[in-house]
Design a protein around this motif. Structure first.
Motif, PDB file in Angstrom:
ATOM      1  N   VAL A   1       0.841  -1.183   0.000  1.00 46.62           N
ATOM      2  CA  VAL A   1       0.000   0.000   0.000  1.00 46.62           C
ATOM      3  C   VAL A   1       0.880   1.239   0.000  1.00 46.62           C
ATOM      4  CG1 VAL A   1      -1.706   1.336   1.300  1.00 46.62           C
ATOM      5  CG2 VAL A   1      -1.890  -1.166   1.198  1.00 46.62           C
ATOM      6  N   GLN A   2       0.520   2.176  -0.865  1.00 49.59           N
ATOM      7  CA  GLN A   2       1.237   3.449  -0.902  1.00 49.59           C
ATOM      8  C   GLN A   2       0.242   4.606  -0.905  1.00 49.59           C
ATOM      9  OE1 GLN A   2       3.950   3.413  -4.265  1.00 49.59           O
ATOM     10  NE2 GLN A   2       5.612   2.734  -2.941  1.00 49.59           N
ATOM     11  N   GLN A   4       0.355   8.820  -1.333  1.00 51.94           N
ATOM     12  CA  GLN A   4       1.201   9.927  -1.758  1.00 51.94           C
ATOM     13  C   GLN A   4       0.414  11.222  -1.625  1.00 51.94           C
ATOM     14  OE1 GLN A   4       4.456   9.557  -2.910  1.00 51.94           O
ATOM     15  NE2 GLN A   4       4.649  11.788  -2.978  1.00 51.94           N
ATOM     16  N   ALA A  22      -2.978  10.289  -3.335  1.00 49.14           N
ATOM     17  CA  ALA A  22      -3.133   9.200  -4.294  1.00 49.14           C
ATOM     18  C   ALA A  22      -2.857   7.879  -3.589  1.00 49.14           C
ATOM     19  CB  ALA A  22      -2.178   9.387  -5.459  1.00 49.14           C
ATOM     20  N   ALA A  23      -3.810   6.973  -3.658  1.00 52.88           N
ATOM     21  CA  ALA A  23      -3.677   5.694  -2.956  1.00 52.88           C
ATOM     22  C   ALA A  23      -3.536   4.550  -3.950  1.00 52.88           C
ATOM     23  CB  ALA A  23      -4.898   5.464  -2.071  1.00 52.88           C
ATOM     24  N   SER A  24      -2.710   3.589  -3.601  1.00 52.69           N
ATOM     25  CA  SER A  24      -2.557   2.393  -4.421  1.00 52.69           C
ATOM     26  C   SER A  24      -2.352   1.191  -3.522  1.00 52.69           C
ATOM     27  CB  SER A  24      -1.376   2.545  -5.380  1.00 52.69           C
ATOM     28  OG  SER A  24      -0.169   2.699  -4.666  1.00 52.69           O
ATOM     29  N   GLY A  25      -2.790   0.039  -4.011  1.00 54.50           N
ATOM     30  CA  GLY A  25      -2.576  -1.200  -3.272  1.00 54.50           C
ATOM     31  C   GLY A  25      -3.597  -1.495  -2.201  1.00 54.50           C
ATOM     32  N   PHE A  28     -10.007   0.743  -2.008  1.00 52.63           N
ATOM     33  CA  PHE A  28     -10.317   2.103  -1.611  1.00 52.63           C
ATOM     34  C   PHE A  28     -11.715   2.232  -1.015  1.00 52.63           C
ATOM     35  CE2 PHE A  28      -8.829   6.351  -1.695  1.00 52.63           C
ATOM     36  CZ  PHE A  28      -9.917   7.169  -1.914  1.00 52.63           C
ATOM     37  N   LYS A  73     -10.534   7.127  -9.078  1.00 53.12           N
ATOM     38  CA  LYS A  73      -9.124   7.498  -9.163  1.00 53.12           C
ATOM     39  C   LYS A  73      -8.330   7.066  -7.942  1.00 53.12           C
ATOM     40  CE  LYS A  73      -9.944  11.612 -12.004  1.00 53.12           C
ATOM     41  NZ  LYS A  73      -9.760  13.081 -12.105  1.00 53.12           N
ATOM     42  N   ASN A  74      -9.000   6.432  -6.962  1.00 52.54           N
ATOM     43  CA  ASN A  74      -8.331   6.089  -5.700  1.00 52.54           C
ATOM     44  C   ASN A  74      -7.644   7.311  -5.096  1.00 52.54           C
ATOM     45  OD1 ASN A  74      -9.142   3.443  -5.817  1.00 52.54           O
ATOM     46  ND2 ASN A  74      -7.110   2.596  -5.527  1.00 52.54           N
TER      47      ASN A  74
END
Length: 122
Positions: A1-2, A4, A22-25, A28, A73-74
């Motif tokens: 998980v990242q 930013q 901005a979220a990833s992994g 959401f 867009k998370n």
């Protein structure tokens, strides 16, 4: 998980800024997302959260800040209006599972962004 975070900067009293995260992994839609802030020499404090379809704000920012998210867009946002010198801090986005009702507690969030500096000059 990242996570930013971005969008911080220097603004005059009464001005506005919009922070983005901005979220990833992570999933959401099922995550609890929040903004915290930390001023020099102070503990990290809750600003706003999005959890279970509801929004929550600290008394210090209620009526001036708005948290929102774009699941496609998370991305998590914090629109900050009518900024005051006491809003000066490093702002962090955070994510966690909505397991307890303690959404204002930093320890309830497993993932954190790197922080973005907001400075409000008088």
């Amino acid at each position: 998980v990242q996570l930013q975070a971005s969008g911080g900067g220097l603004v005059q009293v009464g001005g506005s800024l919009r922070l983005s995260c901005a979220a990833s992994g992570l999933t959401f839609r099922s995550s609890r997302m929040a903004w915290f802030r930390q001023a020099p020499g102070k503990e990290r404090e809750f600003v706003a959260a999005f959890s279970d379809g509801n929004t929550y704000y600290s008394d210090a920012v209620k009526g001036r800040f708005t948290i929102s998210r774009d699941s496609a867009k998370n991305a998590l946002y914090l629109q900050m209006n009518s900024l005051k010198p006491e809003d000066t801090a490093v702002y962090y986005c955070a994510a966690g599972r909505p397991i307890t009702s303690a959404l204002r507690t930093p320890s309830q969030y497993r993932y954190w962004g790197q922080g973005t500096q907001v400075t409000v000059s008088s």
